[in-house]
Design a protein around this motif. Structure first.
Motif, PDB file in Angstrom:
ATOM      1  N   SER A   7       0.846  -1.200   0.000  1.00 31.25           N
ATOM      2  CA  SER A   7       0.000   0.000   0.000  1.00 31.25           C
ATOM      3  C   SER A   7       0.877   1.243   0.000  1.00 31.25           C
ATOM      4  O   SER A   7       2.037   1.204   0.403  1.00 31.25           O
ATOM      5  N   ALA A  38      -5.922  -5.993  -4.889  1.00 29.56           N
ATOM      6  CA  ALA A  38      -5.086  -5.073  -5.659  1.00 29.56           C
ATOM      7  C   ALA A  38      -3.627  -5.298  -5.271  1.00 29.56           C
ATOM      8  O   ALA A  38      -3.311  -5.507  -4.107  1.00 29.56           O
ATOM      9  N   TRP A  41      -2.147  -0.487  -3.740  1.00 27.03           N
ATOM     10  CA  TRP A  41      -3.370   0.236  -3.442  1.00 27.03           C
ATOM     11  C   TRP A  41      -3.130   1.349  -2.440  1.00 27.03           C
ATOM     12  O   TRP A  41      -2.137   1.368  -1.728  1.00 27.03           O
ATOM     13  N   THR A  42      -4.090   2.271  -2.432  1.00 30.24           N
ATOM     14  CA  THR A  42      -4.120   3.326  -1.435  1.00 30.24           C
ATOM     15  C   THR A  42      -5.564   3.754  -1.245  1.00 30.24           C
ATOM     16  O   THR A  42      -6.383   3.612  -2.139  1.00 30.24           O
ATOM     17  N   SER A  43      -5.857   4.252  -0.083  1.00 30.32           N
ATOM     18  CA  SER A  43      -7.200   4.738   0.205  1.00 30.32           C
ATOM     19  C   SER A  43      -7.080   6.023   1.012  1.00 30.32           C
ATOM     20  O   SER A  43      -6.520   6.018   2.108  1.00 30.32           O
ATOM     21  N   TYR A  79      -7.210  -5.946  -9.235  1.00 31.29           N
ATOM     22  CA  TYR A  79      -6.652  -4.721  -9.816  1.00 31.29           C
ATOM     23  C   TYR A  79      -5.138  -4.726  -9.663  1.00 31.29           C
ATOM     24  O   TYR A  79      -4.627  -5.170  -8.638  1.00 31.29           O
ATOM     25  N   ARG A  82      -4.951   0.299  -7.488  1.00 34.96           N
ATOM     26  CA  ARG A  82      -6.251   0.813  -7.072  1.00 34.96           C
ATOM     27  C   ARG A  82      -6.040   2.014  -6.161  1.00 34.96           C
ATOM     28  O   ARG A  82      -5.392   1.911  -5.118  1.00 34.96           O
ATOM     29  N   GLU A  84      -8.208   4.889  -4.172  1.00 34.36           N
ATOM     30  CA  GLU A  84      -9.548   5.272  -3.706  1.00 34.36           C
ATOM     31  C   GLU A  84      -9.475   6.576  -2.939  1.00 34.36           C
ATOM     32  O   GLU A  84      -8.535   6.868  -2.274  1.00 34.36           O
TER      33      GLU A  84
END
Length: 84
Positions: A7, A38, A41-43, A79, A82, A84
């Motif tokens: 991440s 994914a 990823w990051t959110s 993915y 990703r 978000e």
């Protein structure tokens, strides 16, 4: 560089000067990564930078084979990246 999923947090910079290769799912699922869909990823992060002339090889066939349940909607597809 062979690695499992990872991440990105606020202010992360990824410099791609070579190739990042996704390790086979069998390597990282037993280590507590089950359910991750994914590779990168990051959110909610901000100020992310991805740069360089390198590549990310997500080993797509392995990711698709590891998805359960198999469905045709985007909710269940894996993915490579990703945000978000």
């Amino acid at each position: 560089f062979l690695t499992g999923p990872f991440s990105l947090s606020d202010g992360s910079t990824v410099e791609l000067d070579g190739t990042i290769v996704a390790a086979p799912m069998a390597w990282w699922v037993p280590a507590g990564w089950e359910g991750v869909r994914a590779f990168v990823w990051t959110s909610g992060a901000s100020s992310l930078t991805l740069r360089g002339s390198g590549t990310i090889d997500g080993q797509g066939a392995d990711w698709w084979a590891g998805q359960r349940p198999v469905r045709n909607d985007s909710k269940w597809r894996p993915y490579l990246l990703r945000i978000e």
